[in-house]
Design an enzyme around this catalytic site. Structure first.
Site, short mmCIF file in Angstrom:
data_model
loop_
_atom_site.label_atom_id
_atom_site.label_comp_id
_atom_site.label_asym_id
_atom_site.label_seq_id
_atom_site.Cartn_x
_atom_site.Cartn_y
_atom_site.Cartn_z
N HIS A 241 0.72 -1.09 0.02
CA HIS A 241 -0.13 0.09 -0.10
C HIS A 241 0.75 1.28 0.03
O HIS A 241 2.16 1.04 0.58
CB HIS A 241 -0.72 -0.06 1.39
CG HIS A 241 -1.60 -1.21 1.61
ND1 HIS A 241 -1.22 -2.01 2.35
CD2 HIS A 241 -2.72 -1.73 0.99
CE1 HIS A 241 -2.10 -3.07 2.65
NE2 HIS A 241 -2.98 -2.79 1.64
N HIS B 178 1.25 4.74 2.03
CA HIS B 178 0.84 5.24 3.19
C HIS B 178 0.96 6.78 3.22
O HIS B 178 1.86 7.41 2.49
CB HIS B 178 1.72 4.64 4.53
CG HIS B 178 1.27 3.38 4.81
ND1 HIS B 178 0.59 2.98 5.92
CD2 HIS B 178 1.19 1.97 3.94
CE1 HIS B 178 0.10 1.72 5.94
NE2 HIS B 178 0.68 1.07 4.37
N HIS C 225 -3.09 4.25 5.37
CA HIS C 225 -3.21 4.29 3.86
C HIS C 225 -3.38 5.82 3.30
O HIS C 225 -4.39 6.45 3.93
CB HIS C 225 -4.14 3.46 3.51
CG HIS C 225 -3.91 1.94 3.74
ND1 HIS C 225 -4.56 0.95 3.26
CD2 HIS C 225 -2.76 1.19 4.35
CE1 HIS C 225 -4.09 -0.15 3.58
NE2 HIS C 225 -3.15 -0.01 4.24
N HIS D 136 -11.59 1.13 2.90
CA HIS D 136 -10.36 0.21 2.43
C HIS D 136 -11.15 -0.94 1.79
O HIS D 136 -11.95 -1.45 1.89
CB HIS D 136 -9.49 -0.38 3.28
CG HIS D 136 -8.43 -1.42 2.98
ND1 HIS D 136 -7.47 -1.03 2.52
CD2 HIS D 136 -8.53 -2.65 3.25
CE1 HIS D 136 -6.76 -2.05 2.04
NE2 HIS D 136 -7.44 -3.14 2.48
N HIS E 263 -8.95 2.89 -1.01
CA HIS E 263 -8.16 3.79 -0.96
C HIS E 263 -7.39 4.23 -2.13
O HIS E 263 -6.92 3.18 -2.83
CB HIS E 263 -7.34 3.47 0.25
CG HIS E 263 -7.81 3.37 1.74
ND1 HIS E 263 -7.25 2.29 2.50
CD2 HIS E 263 -9.07 3.76 2.32
CE1 HIS E 263 -8.06 2.68 3.73
NE2 HIS E 263 -9.08 3.36 3.31
N ASP F 1 -4.43 1.95 -2.20
CA ASP F 1 -4.46 0.17 -1.85
C ASP F 1 -4.07 -0.24 -3.59
O ASP F 1 -4.38 0.39 -4.53
CB ASP F 1 -6.06 -0.10 -2.10
CG ASP F 1 -6.50 0.46 -0.47
OD1 ASP F 1 -5.77 0.58 0.25
OD2 ASP F 1 -7.64 0.25 -0.29
N HIS G 219 3.55 -5.58 3.41
CA HIS G 219 3.10 -6.25 4.78
C HIS G 219 3.57 -7.46 4.76
O HIS G 219 3.84 -8.30 3.65
CB HIS G 219 1.68 -5.94 4.88
CG HIS G 219 1.40 -4.60 5.07
ND1 HIS G 219 1.07 -4.09 6.32
CD2 HIS G 219 0.91 -3.54 4.26
CE1 HIS G 219 0.69 -2.88 5.99
NE2 HIS G 219 0.68 -2.48 4.82
N ARG H 242 4.12 -4.47 9.01
CA ARG H 242 4.62 -3.82 8.09
C ARG H 242 6.11 -4.12 8.02
O ARG H 242 6.83 -4.21 9.13
CB ARG H 242 4.59 -2.38 8.14
CG ARG H 242 3.19 -1.86 8.43
CD ARG H 242 3.06 -0.33 8.81
NE ARG H 242 1.68 -0.15 8.97
CZ ARG H 242 1.33 1.07 9.19
NH1 ARG H 242 2.10 2.28 9.15
NH2 ARG H 242 0.26 1.30 9.28
#
Length: 191
Positions: free
Chosen positions: A67, A69, A85, A93, A102, A105, A146, A163
């Site tokens: 993603h 951020h 995000h 999301h 998002h 995403d 992730h 993460r």
């Protein structure tokens, strides 16, 4: 002579204006929780959004959520400093969510048996140019990988686990001098 002077001034302004606004492609280094560089992400503005080329190594084999951020902060070991995000339109999301997704995403990526990812993704709503949807607005953003896959629905972040890697997306991101472990070592090649 005066016309030449005016023409030259306009030309110089155009050159300076164009070169100062160069934002694409933009390469950023990606680091693991031990602050070791494990690869790169290259962002390129395209008519359909921002293309992301990921070349990463050293991950656990299998699927990983990835993603964008909201902050350009990658403080190891947990990268919580990257914030939530990237979501300037305040959507929910998930790529499978009818009320989402998002702007940050992206689809899951798969690390092969050696822990390598070499893939291209697209951020259809994002931009690199100055705009509400720009990954470079304010100070910038970050890309986070992730430990597990994003389920595409769970709020607020897809239940994708810890993460495990992070890279800052800023105008100065491509000035990182750290060597890229996914590229052959030039010093060793010359020996």
């Amino acid at each position: 002579m005066k016309k030449w002077s005016v023409s030259l001034s306009i030309l110089l302004l155009l050159i300076v204006g164009c070169s100062g606004g160069e934002r694409s492609p933009l390469e950023t280094s990606v680091y693991n929780s031990e602050n070791d560089k494990i690869g790169t992400a290259v962002f390129t503005e395209q008519p359909e959004g921002v293309q992301v080329k990921l070349k990463i190594e050293g991950l656990e084999p299998g699927m990983h959520g990835v993603h964008i951020h909201e902050f350009p902060k990658c403080e190891a070991p947990d990268f919580k400093s990257a914030g939530n995000h990237f979501n300037p339109l305040a959507k929910e999301h998930g790529l499978m969510n009818s009320k989402g997704a998002h702007a940050g995403d992206m689809p899951n990526v798969e690390a092969d048996a050696s822990g390598m990812i070499d893939t291209e993704l697209m951020l259809p709503e994002a931009k690199l140019k100055e705009d509400q949807m720009s990954l470079l607005r304010k100070e910038g953003t970050s890309i986070v990988i992730h430990s597990g896959p994003d389920d595409g629905m769970s709020q607020p972040s897809g239940d994708s686990g810890d993460r495990v890697a992070c890279g800052k997306i800023t105008l100065n991101a491509d000035k990182d001098e750290a060597s890229d472990p996914t590229e052959p070592d030039k010093k060793q090649e010359n020996n």
